[in-house]
Design an enzyme around this catalytic site. Structure first.
Site, short mmCIF file in Angstrom:
data_model
loop_
_atom_site.label_atom_id
_atom_site.label_comp_id
_atom_site.label_asym_id
_atom_site.label_seq_id
_atom_site.Cartn_x
_atom_site.Cartn_y
_atom_site.Cartn_z
N CYS A 83 0.68 -1.29 -0.15
CA CYS A 83 0.06 0.04 -0.04
C CYS A 83 0.64 1.30 -0.15
CB CYS A 83 -0.83 0.08 1.35
SG CYS A 83 -2.00 -1.41 1.42
N ASN B 201 -10.16 -0.65 -0.27
CA ASN B 201 -8.82 -0.58 -0.35
C ASN B 201 -8.05 -1.09 -1.40
OD1 ASN B 201 -5.94 -1.06 0.19
ND2 ASN B 201 -6.23 -1.72 2.32
N HIS C 258 -3.76 6.62 2.30
CA HIS C 258 -4.18 5.24 1.71
C HIS C 258 -5.41 5.24 2.45
CE1 HIS C 258 -4.47 1.14 0.86
NE2 HIS C 258 -3.93 1.01 2.26
#
Ligand code: UT7
Length: 337
Positions: free
Chosen positions: A123, A294, A264
């Site tokens: 990520c 996500n 994020h």
């Protein structure tokens, strides 16, 4: 600006001149998921803020998503693909084991001049990518680069595991970064961190040398990603707070100087909890997790693209990108937009 940071800067600034994103058309809502595993829209919404996620079809791959996002970023920057000098694709769901996803993007764009590679920092991959490009541009080594975050996480998701399958989605975001010597705009500061001791908190073990394809897996579930949600949650809040605090200190800035923090998008509660500790007012925190879930390395550039195109940030604003993910890895960029 902190003296140490100021001294390291050259006249070349790494300026974001184009941005774009792409998500597959197919959407999977919480209600649809609740028909697949024992969960509910209410549980997913209150625990994560996610309402839906985009999912690739069988013939849509990571390089395809990356290329579509890159085309939009190049168009916005008015830069021809033949002029691109470096392509970085941040991804943990690459096109193949090798060659790199970036090779396929280069081919699709016919960006013949570029040298290319993939960046596997989960990520945090996009934030790491910006930091790397900042160094190459400030040193005068390159004049421009494409940094892309692209993921097809649905392809490594265990759709029977309710603790993970509710979280993830597919998509891509890209930025064009160009060297400019005529002003203050650009990436001001970046930090990057990692802690390999915590690798087990988030992983996908199949297809690597530890579990080679020529031996049967002792646990077939290892072809999917596994997460220890609670552990990641706590670490994520702590590391986001640390990374943003360090950025402010190094750049001699306060939260009053910052127009927007683009985190994020891993869980709205994680972002809200970190923002509260950092005393960031709600209107300075961008959230689009409800629509995408996500998307790992794609999440920051997708959010940035939406934030910029909707007019929530304007040129001259100072913004912060911050990310946290598998590795563990985390980092942030301070940018004058
Ligand atoms: O970008 C980095 C990657 N991101 C992550 O790794 C995610 C970070 N972690 C998280 O976002 C959160 O920890 C989760 C959303 C994964 C889980 O939320 P939580 O508030 O930490 O829940 P929990 O794991 O403590 O589970 C609470 C309860 C458990 O039941 P019991 O033991 O209390 O009876 C779980 O079994 O919720 C249950 N549960 C669910 N219930 C309905 C777990 N998943 C689900 C589900 N639907 N999908």
């Amino acid at each position: 600006m902190n003296k140490e940071v100021e001294e390291r800067r050259t006249p070349c600034r790494a300026v974001i001149t184009g941005y774009g994103s792409f998500a597959p058309e197919k959407k999977l809502t919480n209600e649809e998921l609740a028909k697949m595993v024992d969960t509910s829209d209410e549980w997913i919404t209150t625990r994560t803020g996610i309402k839906a996620r985009h999912i690739t079809s069988d013939n849509e791959s990571t390089a395809f998503l990356a290329t579509e996002a890159a085309k939009k970023a190049l168009a916005e920057a008015k830069l021809d693909a033949s002029e691109v000098e470096l392509i970085i694709v941040a991804t943990i769901t690459p096109e193949m084991v090798f060659p790199s996803t970036a090779s396929f993007v280069q081919r699709s764009l016919q960006a013949k001049k570029a040298w290319v590679f993939d960046l596997a920092a989960a990520c945090s991959g996009f934030v790491y990518g910006l930091s790397i490009v900042q160094q190459f541009i400030e040193s005068g080594r390159i004049k421009n680069a494409l940094v892309i975050g692209a993921e097809t996480l649905s392809k490594i998701t265990n759709w029977k595991d309710r603790t993970s399958c509710i979280l993830f989605g597919d998509g891509a975001g890209a930025v064009v970064i160009e060297s400019k010597e005529d002003g203050r705009r650009g990436i001001i500061y970046s930090n990057m961190y990692s802690d390999g001791d915590c690798w087990e908190a988030l992983n996908c073990q199949a297809h690597g040398s530890r579990h080679p394809s020529n031996r049967p897996l002792e646990d077939p579930k290892k072809i999917y990603m596994e997460i220890k949600g609670r552990e990641v949650y706590q670490q994520a809040v702590r590391r986001i707070v640390e990374a943003v605090t360090e950025c402010l200190e190094k750049c001699n800035l306060t939260m009053d100087d910052i127009s927007m923090v683009i985190s994020h998008q891993m869980n709205a509660r994680i972002i809200e909890s970190a923002s509260k500790r950092l005393k960031i007012p709600e209107e300075k925190v961008f959230l689009n997790i409800a629509e995408y879930g996500n998307t790992s390395a794609a999440s920051v550039p997708i959010a940035f693209n939406e934030c910029a195109r909707s007019g929530r940030i304007k040129h001259g604003d100072i913004i912060i990108f911050v990310a946290f993910g598998a590795g563990l890895t985390w980092g942030a960029n301070v940018i004058e937009f």
